[in-house]
Design an enzyme around this catalytic site. Structure first.
Site, PDB file in Angstrom:
ATOM      1  N   LYS A   1       0.816  -1.217   0.000  1.00 23.56           N
ATOM      2  CA  LYS A   1       0.000   0.000   0.000  1.00 23.56           C
ATOM      3  C   LYS A   1       0.850   1.268   0.000  1.00 23.56           C
ATOM      4  O   LYS A   1       0.448   2.303  -0.498  1.00 23.56           O
ATOM      5  CB  LYS A   1      -0.939   0.020   1.212  1.00 23.56           C
TER       6      LYS A   1
ATOM      7  N   HIS B   1       0.460  -3.553  14.942  1.00 28.37           N
ATOM      8  CA  HIS B   1       1.073  -2.443  14.210  1.00 28.37           C
ATOM      9  C   HIS B   1       0.982  -1.239  15.132  1.00 28.37           C
ATOM     10  O   HIS B   1      -0.112  -0.809  15.482  1.00 28.37           O
ATOM     11  CB  HIS B   1       0.315  -2.205  12.896  1.00 28.37           C
TER      12      HIS B   1
ATOM     13  N   GLU C   1       6.098  -5.700   8.687  1.00 28.98           N
ATOM     14  CA  GLU C   1       5.394  -5.215   7.490  1.00 28.98           C
ATOM     15  C   GLU C   1       5.832  -3.789   7.162  1.00 28.98           C
ATOM     16  O   GLU C   1       5.020  -2.856   7.139  1.00 28.98           O
ATOM     17  CB  GLU C   1       3.878  -5.227   7.720  1.00 28.98           C
TER      18      GLU C   1
END
Ligand code: PLP
Length: 823
Positions: free
Chosen positions: A453, A581, A661
């Site tokens: 993204k 996250h 990530e």
């Protein structure tokens, strides 16, 4: 007896870590006066040592040695030097130090002894690694804003200028402010030389070796001792390499700082307080060059105080040492009757150019022809990367030099050769490889799954795939982008905790099993559309100071976790592990450590529920490469490493696969954005009777700069004169569309000698909100000039719209900055 030394090639350490050390210093010189006549005769020398230490620690350096005489004190610092005269202080700091942070402490210490600042001069060259500098350094107009805060009240305010050579590659940034009330001090002359690309055997002397270890040896062997033979020297050798020295002689000082590493070698020489009649400048410059034999160097000469114009002129005459050609000379009058002259020189023989010849990027070529067996991926990549235009067809990745200047000349060349008007991106593939190496060495246990993204550029994805990265996808389209590359399904995680049913079905078809969830509903969906899924429970672990917090939307609360694990067990869905996250652009290293600690508790919770032992930990994104706004990567990696050893020790939990990530970490720094200036207007501001220059550019808030709104980004920008330097692009021919200003004639002149003006940058759409930067200092530009925005790879193009018919830039050029990549 002659002294033997190891030849350069054997002494030099290979340059693996990049960016290397920044040799170019920031230099601050502040003069004080005693308006009330109360001050101690020692003046600034009476400032207690602990206050000096505090001031230096704000600038992020410390004293390593000291030498004084009856007139002033000198200190060698961990990063350069400090000189304290009774009414003047000079601080010079290199690396990524924060020199401007010392100013308020300096002014406070001076005011305790009744001294007030009456003149300030701040100067620096062009950094070799601008993106490694913390904010505001590396963006001169932001540095000027801070200087104005402290010294803008002096006289009519400060004057800032960027002096340049003909190539505009070697810029000298200067800011001067001076009181009109304080009496002028006696004349003072300063010469600063900045030298790069040092001769390798000369630079090799500044490595500690078994044959010569001490700073004194280096001072003698290099010829430094003979530069000013009557001065007293205080020298210091750093481990394993690097050297600094201060010399004192009466009321004059000199100082040298050396970064000898090949690839970013640098030496500076400064002398202040010698008068032109005392010193033959030409022969001193020759002696300095003899010590270092640089390929490129600059000399800045400046005056302060009550100068005799004749003497000042003699210092301003360009000296052209043998073997060098002078590539530019500029002179600026500065406040307080002072001036600065700036010369740049390049070695004639040898023709070492910083810009390397054009070449294709061989690493990916190799992937193209042979296929690639990645160490980390479970399957070899397909012989070539489907759907991705081979680099050879897209014109290849050109190998260019490592500096911002090299990037600018690449961009200028692209504009001029294609006559383009559309904004475009440049992706530096070398940055991606460098960041990959940094990640792998700092966090060897954590396998990066790049978050698509952030920037789905196909060559970026190919490059990361070739390096062995896994991928985090959040939609069907992102999934397709990486499956097309031949990435193994177990190296893909569908890390969207709430997915559309059709997207889940696609993942099932592609054999992608890992996915995150944080609600009961998602488990039912997965049971129906992808019963083979192996899920990771995403729990909330916020860094409340993160640039983009995610916790309000995603992550199960702690008291929901037990129930969610129970539901998964009841449905017979395999729980592979847990994910968190902390938020994008994290600011707190502890957030990662806390997340890892909580993850371990969830591992134990699952086992207590009778679920099979979990085997996957996903620590998410949030990482920023050095130079970006956020937590230092090294600090985060260190805390993560410790937390993993404590809660997931290798001895007992080696079977747990740990992934991250990262998006921003790999993408932000790697992309620069070039935009065209297609409108200019000069406006007079009511307050201060100042003028502001307004520019329109062909990308904005609705395009790439949406990151200002959605990513809370802070942008920096540098000017790239194209039309004003005589090089046309199609943009320059549209200059007639621009409103003319009274300075039109000036606009046609080359921007050799640059004064900065307060400016505003607007995007192209009709919305007033489309303002990219509202308070930025830029040289005076004209239509057809360009601006370069560095660090534009994260959440820019991927989130832009085509509002008003202005599409986000669709062209990306590929470069490899630095030495040619390994074959
Ligand atoms: N993973 C997930 C689930 C995200 O939502 C994001 C960003 O929003 C990322 C990874 C990438 O984060 P960053 O770019 O901060 O590394």
């Amino acid at each position: 007896m002659g002294v033997s030394f190891i030849p350069a090639d054997e002494v030099m350490e290979p340059v693996v870590a990049s960016p290397g050390f920044e040799g170019f210093e920031k230099r601050l010189e502040v003069e004080f006066w005693d308006p009330l006549g109360f001050a101690n005769p020692s003046g600034l020398r009476a400032i207690p040592r602990n206050e000096i230490d505090t001031m230096l620690s704000a600038a992020e350096c410390t004293i390593v040695s000291a030498l004084s005489n009856s007139q002033f004190d000198s200190y060698v610092l961990s990063e350069s030097s400090l000189f304290v005269y009774p009414s003047k202080i000079v601080i010079k700091t290199c690396g990524t130090t924060q020199l401007l942070k010392a100013i308020p402490l300096l002014l406070k210490s001076a005011s305790f002894i009744s001294l007030e600042a009456c003149r300030c001069k701040y100067s620096r060259g062009t950094f070799i690694f601008p993106s490694a500098q913390p904010s505001p350094y590396g963006n001169f107009n932001e540095e000027v804003v801070i200087l104005e805060k402290y010294f803008g009240h002096l006289g009519n305010g400060g004057k800032a200028c960027v002096m340049s050579d003909a190539s505009k590659m070697h810029n000298w940034h200067v800011y001067v402010a001076a009181s009109e009330v304080a009496p002028l001090s006696s004349e003072t002359y300063t010469m600063e030389m900045c030298m790069t690309q040092l001769d390798r055997s000369s630079a090799a002397l500044f490595y500690k070796s078994p044959f010569y270890r001490s700073a004194a040896d280096m001072t003698l062997l290099s010829g430094i001792r003979n530069l000013l033979p009557h001065s007293e020297i205080c020298d210091f050798a750093f481990d394993p390499c690097g050297y600094s020295m201060n010399s004192v002689e009466g009321n004059a000082h000199s100082t040298i700082h050396i970064t000898p590493e090949d690839g970013f070698s640098y030496a500076s020489f400064e002398t202040m307080g010698y008068s032109p009649s005392m010193l033959d400048l030409g022969s001193l410059v020759d002696r300095v060059l003899g010590c270092f034999k640089p390929a490129v160097f600059s000399i800045s000469l400046s005056t302060a105080g009550l100068c005799h114009s004749q003497d000042a002129g003699s210092w301003g005459v360009p000296v052209c040492p043998r073997g060098y050609v002078c590539s530019g000379t500029t002179r600026h009058e500065m406040p307080g009757g002072s001036f600065v002259v700036y010369h740049t020189y390049t070695r004639i023989l040898g023709g070492d150019s910083t810009v390397m010849p054009l070449a294709l990027f061989p690493a990916l070529e190799k992937v193209a022809s042979n296929g690639y067996k990645s160490k980390n991926s479970e399957a070899s990549l397909k012989p070539f990367l489907y759907g991705v235009q081979p680099l050879r067809e897209s014109g290849g990745a050109e190998v260019i030099g490592p500096t911002a200047r090299d990037m600018d000349s690449f961009i200028r060349k692209k504009i001029q050769s294609t006559g383009r008007e559309d904004a475009f991106y440049v992706l530096d593939l070398a940055t991606v490889t460098r960041l990959w190496k940094i990640w792998k060495s700092a966090m060897p246990r954590v396998h990066p799954f790049y978050a698509v993204k952030c920037n789905p550029d196909p060559q970026l994805l190919s490059m990361l795939a070739a390096l062995g990265a896994g991928f985090d996808v959040a939609s069907k389209a992102e999934l397709e982008a990486v499956t097309q590359l031949g990435v193994a399904p177990r190296n893909i995680i569908f890390a969207n905790p709430c997915k559309l049913p059709s997207h889940i079905t696609e993942a099932a078809k592609a054999g992608v099993v890992y996915t995150t969830f944080d609600s009961e509903g998602e488990l039912y969906k997965l049971k129906k559309y992808h019963p083979q899924a192996e899920v990771l429970l995403r729990f909330r672990a916020d860094d409340t100071g993160a640039r983009c917090p995610l916790g309000v939307k995603y992550g199960a609360e702690w008291d929901e976790c037990y129930h969610l694990l129970e539901v998964a067990k009841t449905l017979g869905i395999k729980v592979a592990g847990v994910a968190f996250h902390v938020g994008s652009g994290a600011s707190d290293v502890n957030a990662f450590a806390e997340g890892i600690k909580a993850a371990r508790k969830l591992f134990d919770m699952a086992e207590s529920l009778g679920l099979p032992r979990m085997t996957m930990l996903d620590i998410g994104g949030g990482f920023v490469s050095d130079g970006g706004a956020g937590v230092k990567f090294a600090a985060a990696a260190y805390e993560i490493g410790n937390a993993l050893e404590e809660h997931f020790p290798r001895e007992t939990m080696a079977d747990v696969r740990i992934i991250g990530e990262p998006g921003r970490f790999f993408a932000e720094e790697a992309f620069s954005l070039a935009v065209l200036v297609f409108g200019c207007r000069v406006r007079r501001r009511e307050e201060g009777n100042k003028t502001v220059v307004e520019y329109w550019i062909n990308d904005g808030i609705y395009g790439s700069m949406n990151c200002l709104l959605y990513d809370h980004a802070t942008l920096s920008v540098r000017a790239l004169p194209v039309a004003s330097s005589g090089g046309g692009s199609s943009g320059s021919s549209s200059g007639s569309d621009c409103e003319s200003s009274s300075e039109d004639e000036e606009d046609d002149a080359p921007l050799l000698d640059v004064e900065l003006h307060p400016s505003i940058i607007f995007g192209p759409t009709c919305d007033g909100l489309d303002t990219v930067l509202s308070d930025v200092w830029l040289p005076r530009l004209q239509c057809g000039d360009w601006l370069v925005f560095p660090r534009m790879g994260a959440y820019t193009k991927s989130a832009g719209s085509s509002f008003n018919g202005f599409a986000v830039p669709d062209a990306t050029f590929y470069v490899h900055c630095g030495a040619a990549p390994e074959m």
